[in-house]
Design an enzyme around this catalytic site. Structure first.
Site, PDB file in Angstrom:
ATOM      1  N   CYS A 161      49.652 -28.922 -10.846  1.00 57.09           N
ATOM      2  CA  CYS A 161      51.031 -29.119 -11.291  1.00 57.09           C
ATOM      3  C   CYS A 161      51.604 -27.708 -11.447  1.00 57.09           C
ATOM      4  O   CYS A 161      51.895 -26.867 -10.510  1.00 57.09           O
ATOM      5  CB  CYS A 161      51.178 -29.895 -12.658  1.00 57.09           C
ATOM      6  SG  CYS A 161      53.032 -30.196 -13.018  1.00 57.09           S
ATOM      7  N   HIS A 218      49.350 -35.047 -10.588  1.00 55.37           N
ATOM      8  CA  HIS A 218      48.099 -34.815 -11.722  1.00 55.37           C
ATOM      9  C   HIS A 218      47.030 -35.939 -11.359  1.00 55.37           C
ATOM     10  O   HIS A 218      46.955 -37.119 -11.487  1.00 55.37           O
ATOM     11  CB  HIS A 218      48.631 -35.225 -12.919  1.00 55.37           C
ATOM     12  CG  HIS A 218      49.540 -34.324 -13.504  1.00 55.37           C
ATOM     13  ND1 HIS A 218      49.049 -33.284 -14.400  1.00 55.37           N
ATOM     14  CD2 HIS A 218      50.723 -34.085 -13.477  1.00 55.37           C
ATOM     15  CE1 HIS A 218      50.107 -32.725 -14.744  1.00 55.37           C
ATOM     16  NE2 HIS A 218      51.178 -33.174 -14.497  1.00 55.37           N
ATOM     17  N   GLU A 249      43.997 -35.772 -12.216  1.00 51.01           N
ATOM     18  CA  GLU A 249      43.263 -36.072 -13.176  1.00 51.01           C
ATOM     19  C   GLU A 249      43.449 -37.335 -13.552  1.00 51.01           C
ATOM     20  O   GLU A 249      42.350 -38.141 -14.367  1.00 51.01           O
ATOM     21  CB  GLU A 249      42.920 -34.860 -14.189  1.00 51.01           C
ATOM     22  CG  GLU A 249      44.312 -35.019 -15.179  1.00 51.01           C
ATOM     23  CD  GLU A 249      45.414 -33.975 -14.557  1.00 51.01           C
ATOM     24  OE1 GLU A 249      46.489 -33.661 -15.311  1.00 51.01           O
ATOM     25  OE2 GLU A 249      45.302 -33.760 -13.373  1.00 51.01           O
TER      26      GLU A 249
END
Length: 533
Positions: free
Chosen positions: A381, A507, A509
């Site tokens: 990001c 993102h 994650e």
């Protein structure tokens, strides 16, 4: 009928209600049950999206674009559930819904009150996850018993149990049994008081999970059971498990918690199967390799601010039979000294997301260090945006290149506001949010990592790489390896002549699990393992 489990907390906050809810969900799933989880937060914000990480920690984003509590990350990492906007409600969202209904005249002239209107709204939210294909809904109540803010939620779950019948509802209370070093004694009184307050709210807990740093004696468990009116076998001891949070389900299953839940709710299962989980834990405890990764961020002092990042790095290590050692580097410290002082010796560098100008130059300096020294780099990001700025300044010669978020007058706005964001005036819930498709270019690091041509990843941002500079960047060795299907937005960048330099606008994650590491984190750690520590 869908069964319901309510998880409450007492004595102090941060005992791990989210982790325990997730662990219970994982154990029930291991028995073949379909589980959904949700979190009720007592704060008045409609959602945590406008909160600073210093206030709230990480903002977890769901596929459908909801900005939610970080506990939903635990739910998804521990279980197969895919959370959505019906998995996180706040006092603000509850009251907002009730007020909008009142304005539309839906209450037919009635005086709108906490009981029944607010509590009915909460019960409706609980019921949204129930259905013929869901065996158990686990609802976590934020805060602790005794908080003023939590009272409507406790009243709602009390009513819910009464209406569905106690055979269909289970109350689990997470509490603290503190150890006083000066007296060398474990004290059960705080738990007794906590359960007493819960009973005053009309709720008798069925199971107690007791957080403690000392093993509880038989006498102590008997005392807790007697004074809290709970079966002795339903007093579950949970000792601290640092550094392996994924051991929590084992602590619970060893004491038969899943068996107790199944029996009390009358669920039919064939026993649990946690073989994959045990294999994952074995790698965590006895890895063959080790890699040190520097995370250069703006909120390094807060574990919860980068919760999913840290966990995904751990998962990437598991996927390579390795332990990921994380070196936490405050980006402002690099600005004060040098990148070498803070990054020398690390095997990989990750720059995560964030907002605002503070610490940006430190992140850019860290990225320059990674690029010039051929250290595997992963930008996420804001990390991708900083990588773009660094490349523009130091490779393309655009010395004053910047993002319009940080410098509205920059002569080279290589990162600029998304066109769709230019007319936005309301901050909450208006970013580019949730799952978005991405097409991957062949013969790139990203394509090799994913092993497919099209992916979907979650977003949370307002700024994007400026297409006016794409041709100039490409001529200097930047590779655009991921795009929105129409080709208008760049989602992934790479750099030629570098062992592993990948930065993404989304993102990843948020979609990583310990038994199913995200492919980009797995490949990042794999590349880092090739670097001598």
């Amino acid at each position: 009928m869908t069964k319901h489990i309510f998880v409450t907390g007492g004595v102090v906050s941060s005992l791990g209600k989210g982790l325990n809810s997730a662990s219970i969900g994982m154990l029930l799933e291991s028995r073949g049950l379909k589980v959904c989880l949700q979190k009720f937060d007592p704060y008045v914000n409609v959602d945590p999206g406008t909160m600073s990480p210093f206030e709230h920690g990480e903002i977890y984003v769901t596929d459908d674009g909801a900005e939610t509590d970080l506990d939903l990350g635990h739910y998804e990492r521990f279980t197969n559930t895919i959370t959505n906007r019906n998995c996180n409600f706040t006092t603000g969202s509850i009251y907002n819904s009730v007020i909008m209904k009142e304005r539309k005249g839906e209450y037919l002239g009635k005086t709108v009150q906490v009981i029944p209107h607010i509590t009915n709204e909460i019960k409706e939210c609980i019921s949204k996850l129930a259905g013929p294909d869901v065996d158990v809904v686990i609802s976590e109540i934020g805060g602790i018993v005794g908080d003023i803010e939590s009272q409507p939620f406790l009243e709602a779950i009390r009513q819910f149990g009464q209406e569905l019948g106690r055979e269909n509802v289970l109350y689990i209370h997470l509490t603290l049994v503190p150890y006083l070093r000066a007296a060398d004694e474990v004290k059960t009184k705080p738990t007794q008081h906590s359960v007493g307050m819960l009973r005053q709210a009309g709720i008798q807990p069925d199971i107690l999970i007791c957080r403690t740093e000392k093993t509880l004696t038989r006498e102590q468990k008997d005392k807790i059971a007697l004074f809290c009116n709970v079966d002795r076998g339903s007093v579950i001891e949970e000792k601290d498990v640092k550094p392996f949070l994924y051991e929590i389900p084992l602590i619970l299953v060893e004491q038969g918690l899943d068996t107790i839940i199944v029996k009390k709710l009358g669920l039919k299962t064939n026993g649990h199967n946690i073989g994959r989980w045990l294999s994952m834990l074995e790698i965590m405890k006895n890895p063959q390799y080790s890699a040190e990764i520097a995370v250069v961020g703006k909120y390094i002092g807060l574990q919860s601010a980068y919760e999913s990042i840290y966990e995904a790095l751990t998962h990437g290590g598991i996927g390579n039979n390795a332990r990921t050692r994380i070196r936490r580097v405050e980006s402002e410290d690099i600005e004060k000294t040098s990148a070498v002082q803070h990054l020398e010796g690390c095997q990989g560098i990750l720059v995560p997301g964030g907002f605002g100008e503070r610490g940006i130059e430190g992140k850019i300096t860290a990225i320059k260090y990674a690029r010039e020294n051929k250290i595997p780099f992963f930008g996420i990001c804001l990390g991708m945006q900083c990588a773009t700025i660094e490349f523009a300044r130091n490779v393309c010669g655009l010395k004053e290149a910047n993002s319009t978020e940080f410098d509205t007058n920059t002569p080279h706005p290589v990162i600029s506001l998304l066109e769709e964001q230019r007319q936005v005036r309301v901050k909450g819930g208006t970013m580019r949010l949730g799952a978005q498709p991405c097409v991957l270019k062949e013969n790139t690091l990203a394509r090799r990592a994913y092993g497919m041509g099209s992916i979907s990843e979650r977003h949370r941002h307002r700024y994007e790489l400026n297409n006016a500079y794409r041709e100039r960047f490409a001529s200097k060795g930047m590779v655009f390896s991921g795009f929105l299907p129409d080709g208008q937005l760049v989602e992934i960048i790479e750099i030629k002549e570098h062992p592993w330099f990948v930065a993404v606008q989304f993102h990843p994650e948020f979609k990583s699990k310990p038994i199913n590491p995200h492919p980009l984190f797995k490949e990042f750690i794999k590349a880092a393992l090739q670097v001598r520590s």
